[in-house]
Scaffold this motif. Structure first.
Motif, short mmCIF file in Angstrom:
data_model
loop_
_atom_site.label_atom_id
_atom_site.label_comp_id
_atom_site.label_asym_id
_atom_site.label_seq_id
_atom_site.Cartn_x
_atom_site.Cartn_y
_atom_site.Cartn_z
N TYR A 1 0.82 -1.18 -0.27
CA TYR A 1 -0.03 0.00 -0.08
C TYR A 1 1.08 1.38 -0.20
N THR A 2 0.18 2.23 0.48
CA THR A 2 1.02 3.81 -0.14
C THR A 2 0.91 3.64 1.86
N MET A 3 1.21 4.68 2.15
CA MET A 3 2.00 5.40 3.90
C MET A 3 0.36 6.31 3.94
N TYR A 4 -0.30 6.43 5.55
CA TYR A 4 -1.55 6.98 5.90
C TYR A 4 -0.70 8.31 5.71
N SER A 5 -1.01 9.63 5.11
CA SER A 5 -0.60 11.31 5.70
C SER A 5 -0.87 11.37 6.90
N THR A 6 -1.69 10.68 8.24
CA THR A 6 -1.86 11.14 9.28
C THR A 6 -1.52 10.79 10.06
N SER A 7 0.29 11.88 10.51
CA SER A 7 0.97 10.97 11.87
C SER A 7 -0.23 9.90 12.49
N HIS A 8 0.89 8.58 12.97
CA HIS A 8 1.02 7.70 13.81
C HIS A 8 1.82 6.45 13.93
N PHE A 9 1.38 5.39 14.98
CA PHE A 9 3.06 4.72 15.74
C PHE A 9 2.22 3.16 15.58
N HIS A 10 3.54 2.81 15.51
CA HIS A 10 2.53 1.41 16.39
C HIS A 10 3.00 0.96 17.60
N TYR B 1 -2.82 7.24 17.29
CA TYR B 1 -2.87 8.40 17.17
C TYR B 1 -2.03 9.92 17.75
N GLY B 2 -0.81 9.20 18.96
CA GLY B 2 -0.84 10.06 19.81
C GLY B 2 -1.98 10.27 20.61
N ARG B 3 -2.87 9.77 20.84
CA ARG B 3 -3.54 10.10 22.26
C ARG B 3 -3.70 9.83 23.10
N GLU B 4 -4.00 10.81 24.71
CA GLU B 4 -3.76 10.40 25.97
C GLU B 4 -3.99 8.74 26.00
N GLU B 5 -5.20 8.33 25.57
CA GLU B 5 -5.99 7.32 26.05
C GLU B 5 -5.67 6.03 25.30
N GLU B 6 -3.99 6.51 25.04
CA GLU B 6 -3.22 5.36 24.02
C GLU B 6 -2.18 5.52 25.41
N ALA B 7 -2.04 5.68 26.08
CA ALA B 7 -0.40 5.34 27.23
C ALA B 7 -0.71 4.03 27.81
N ASP B 8 -1.49 3.42 27.77
CA ASP B 8 -1.03 2.07 28.34
C ASP B 8 -0.76 1.40 27.61
N LYS B 9 -0.60 1.78 26.12
CA LYS B 9 -0.47 1.49 24.85
C LYS B 9 0.70 1.36 24.25
N VAL B 10 1.55 3.12 24.39
CA VAL B 10 3.21 3.35 24.85
C VAL B 10 3.53 2.58 26.35
N GLY B 11 2.73 2.69 27.48
CA GLY B 11 3.57 1.62 28.18
C GLY B 11 4.25 0.64 27.87
N ASN B 12 3.77 -0.13 27.06
CA ASN B 12 4.07 -2.10 26.64
C ASN B 12 4.38 -1.86 25.80
N ILE B 13 5.43 -0.39 24.75
CA ILE B 13 6.96 -0.69 24.19
C ILE B 13 7.91 -0.80 24.81
N LYS B 14 8.06 -1.06 26.53
CA LYS B 14 9.33 -1.26 26.60
C LYS B 14 9.66 -2.68 26.86
N HIS B 15 8.49 -3.36 26.40
CA HIS B 15 8.61 -5.00 26.97
C HIS B 15 8.94 -5.60 25.79
N LEU B 16 8.83 -4.94 24.68
CA LEU B 16 9.09 -4.95 23.47
C LEU B 16 10.48 -5.21 23.07
N GLY B 17 11.06 -6.62 22.48
CA GLY B 17 12.59 -7.17 21.94
C GLY B 17 12.94 -6.33 20.98
#
Length: 160
Positions: A67-76, A126-142
């Protein structure tokens, strides 16, 4: 185009490393401390099917879509410093979990093969405050045990 994808020899590969500080609710490289990597012209005039075949043969990431890339800033999360780069055919970009990315401009039918480590499902944040729990999980990824393009040797294995 048939056959195998032709890779640039590892000794000739030019790699850009970018450490991007957190900005607003985008963690970028601040959590894992691993840089965004750009393998400049890693593939020599490849087709999408050749890239998918190559990625499958190495077995580090699973091709998930074209596909192409979304034009909205986002992360996984399971998968203002900023990098603006005109991506060329054959470039490989390794985007660590949490790094915001988007398409700024399409100069003629941009398309890519999107792939994720270990065949895991991915999410979009999308960088929303309610995604904070997902952001915290990043540190556990290898991090990678093998390079997704070069296998037992390669740029992802050389970062600390």
């Amino acid at each position: 185009m048939s056959g195998k994808a032709t890779l640039t020899a590892l000794k000739n590969l030019q790699v850009g490393q970018h450490r991007i500080p957190a900005f607003n609710n985008f963690p970028n490289t601040s959590i894992q401390g691993k840089p965004l990597l750009i393998y400049h012209s890693a593939f020599q005039t490849p087709s999408a099917s050749q890239i998918e075949s190559h990625l499958s043969s190495i077995g580090v990431v699973t091709p998930a879509w074209r596909y192409t890339m979304y034009s909205t800033s986002h992360f996984h999360s399971n998968n203002p410093g900023r990098v603006e780069r005109e991506v060329q055919k054959g470039d490989v970009i390794v985007v660590p979990a949490g790094v915001a990315h988007r398409l700024l401009e399409d100069k003629g039918g941009f398309s890519m093969v999107g792939s994720y480590p270990g065949g895991k499902s991915w999410d979009i944040c999308y960088g929303r405050e309610e995604e904070a729990d997902k952001v915290g999980n990043i540190k556990h990824l290898g991090w990678f045990d093998k390079d997704p393009i070069y296998g037992d040797k390669g740029p992802v294995l050389d970062v600390s």
